[in-house]
Design an enzyme around this catalytic site. Structure first.
Site, short mmCIF file in Angstrom:
data_model
loop_
_atom_site.label_atom_id
_atom_site.label_comp_id
_atom_site.label_asym_id
_atom_site.label_seq_id
_atom_site.Cartn_x
_atom_site.Cartn_y
_atom_site.Cartn_z
N ARG A 55 7.95 61.45 15.84
CA ARG A 55 8.35 60.87 14.56
C ARG A 55 8.99 59.52 14.85
NH1 ARG A 55 12.61 59.83 16.44
NH2 ARG A 55 13.30 59.16 14.40
N ARG A 98 2.18 60.97 6.65
CA ARG A 98 3.56 60.57 6.33
C ARG A 98 3.50 59.27 5.53
NH1 ARG A 98 8.28 61.48 10.16
NH2 ARG A 98 9.23 61.71 8.09
N GLN A 202 18.10 64.22 13.49
CA GLN A 202 17.58 63.26 14.49
C GLN A 202 18.74 62.58 15.23
OE1 GLN A 202 16.45 63.54 11.35
NE2 GLN A 202 14.32 62.94 11.16
N ASP A 243 11.94 52.21 7.81
CA ASP A 243 10.59 52.78 7.72
C ASP A 243 9.66 51.88 6.92
OD1 ASP A 243 10.62 55.75 8.88
OD2 ASP A 243 12.56 55.22 8.09
O1 MRU Z 1 11.61 61.15 9.49
P1 MRU Z 1 11.68 60.30 10.73
O2 MRU Z 1 12.48 60.89 11.82
O3 MRU Z 1 10.32 59.82 11.16
O4 MRU Z 1 12.45 59.02 10.19
C1 MRU Z 1 12.91 58.03 11.04
C2 MRU Z 1 13.91 57.19 10.37
O5 MRU Z 1 14.03 57.13 9.17
C3 MRU Z 1 14.82 56.41 11.21
O6 MRU Z 1 16.03 56.24 10.52
C4 MRU Z 1 14.36 55.08 11.63
O7 MRU Z 1 15.24 54.10 11.37
C5 MRU Z 1 13.06 54.63 11.17
S1 MRU Z 1 12.10 54.85 12.54
C6 MRU Z 1 12.52 53.49 13.48
#
Ligand code: MRU
Length: 364
Positions: A55, A98, A202, A243
């Site tokens: 992820r 996603r 996470q 994201d």
């Molecule tokens: O759901 P995830 O674990 O894929 O989301 C990741 C995030 O939102 C992180 O905060 C991150 O800043 C983005 S990925 C660099």
């Protein structure tokens, strides 16, 4: 990233390609077990993205690119007409896994756009090369973000980060954690407050694991504690990843980011967003247009962890069948952001103008 396994330190990327196989650090098992997970087809790679075996915006972008490379290799014997249909279907399957992190759609679309015309074997070669190039770019942009961002971190700084925007969220280094790693290597004394980041944790599972591997001082705090530490004057700076970033600078990031940004403003603390060019979506005018992924409510009702016998198990923390809501991301309005740390430097407000100027090269 350096990983110590049984007393031996080895270098790993979060994911890499070996022919038709994609290998990745299994992020569902960390921090309890370090395992490499392999996918042998684009369908398996799509499932690894969906299930969050890997992820993080950059990592799923590269996984999407490798997934298209796997699909191209799988369809290499097809006729031109069949290849065109099959590769577009594969792209749609990968992108759907996603919806919020734009790196995935950007990477897949870049691979499709280089395929061009002509015989299938040549198209396959171009797609595979592009996927490999995207992985190398991801690595290089994370390094540059580390370099630029570390210049903002003073010796003695106490930083807060949310979720995991570290090496595990990219090929290596990461975005929010890259300046922190660089500052640490430069010999600056730093301390990191790590938001646990429910529901998937996470922060407590992945960011704390990475910081421990790097020997960077840190403490995990519950998601509700950031305001407490900010008000006591114990946090000097917040750095998060992203994201998807809209053209006006609104940022979609892990759920809970918005409230940290508001708290930082209230307490006069700089709030930086670290992200590569691939995370900017200039077609998206404001954050209101960003699709927010809704995930299974099981993630809210339960939690995964290790028991005292080192068995990994899931336990329920609410009455069974309790209604729950699980938006995975939120949008932080640009007005709360002190600056963007990118591979082309720090971008300051006015964002619509400066983002367009700095990132003028087309993304897809
Ligand atoms: O759901 P995830 O674990 O894929 O989301 C990741 C995030 O939102 C992180 O905060 C991150 O800043 C983005 S990925 C660099």
């Amino acid at each position: 990233m350096k990983v110590r396994i049984d007393g031996v330190t080895r270098d790993f990327r979060t994911l890499w390609r070996e022919g038709k196989t994609v290998k990745m650090i299994n992020q569902r098992k960390l921090p309890h077990k370090f395992e490499i997970y392999s996918t042998n087809s684009y369908i398996e790679t799509a499932e690894a993205i969906r299930s969050m075996t890997l992820r993080g915006a950059g990592a799923i972008g590269v996984a999407g690119a490798y997934g298209i490379a796997q699909a191209a290799l799988e369809f290499a014997e097809s006729s031109v007409e069949e290849f065109e249909v099959k590769i577009r279907d594969a792209a749609a399957i990968l992108v759907k896994t996603r919806p919020t992190a734009v790196n995935l759609a950007n990477a897949v679309s870049r691979c499709l756009s280089v395929a061009g015309k002509g015989i299938v074997a040549e198209r396959v070669k171009r797609i595979v090369n592009e996927a490999d190039a995207i992985a190398e770019e991801d690595l290089e942009s994370s390094r540059r973000i580390g370099d630029y961002g570390s210049q903002l971190i003073q010796d003695g700084s106490r930083l807060l980060t949310h979720c995991n925007a570290g090496a595990l969220a990219f090929i290596d280094y990461g975005t929010a954690l890259s300046p922190i790693r660089f500052a640490h290597v430069q010999g600056k004394e730093i301390f990191v407050f790590v938001d646990e980041t429910r529901p998937r944790c996470q922060g407590s599972k992945l960011t704390s694991w990475e910081l421990k591997q790097e020997g960077i001082q840190h403490a995990v705090i519950v998601d509700n504690a950031a305001g407490y530490f900010m008000r006591k004057g114990e946090i000097d700076m917040v750095i998060v990843g992203a994201d998807r970033i809209a053209a006006n600078g609104d940022v979609a990031n892990k759920i809970g980011t918005y409230e940290k940004a508001v708290l930082a403003r209230e307490n006069g603390i700089p709030f930086y967003v670290a992200a590569p060019r691939m995370t900017f979506d200039l077609e998206c005018s404001t954050g209101d247009e960003i699709v927010i992924e809704e995930r299974d409510t099981e993630e809210v009702l339960s939690i995964w962890g290790e028991d005292e016998n080192q068995a990994i198990l899931k336990v329920y923390i609410t009455p069974r069948d309790t209604p729950a809501l699980n938006p995975s991301f939120d949008v932080t309005p640009a007005k709360y952001i002190t600056g963007f740390i990118t591979e082309v430097g720090i971008i300051k407000s006015p964002y619509r103008e400066n983002i367009a100027k700095k990132l003028s090269r087309r993304l897809v």
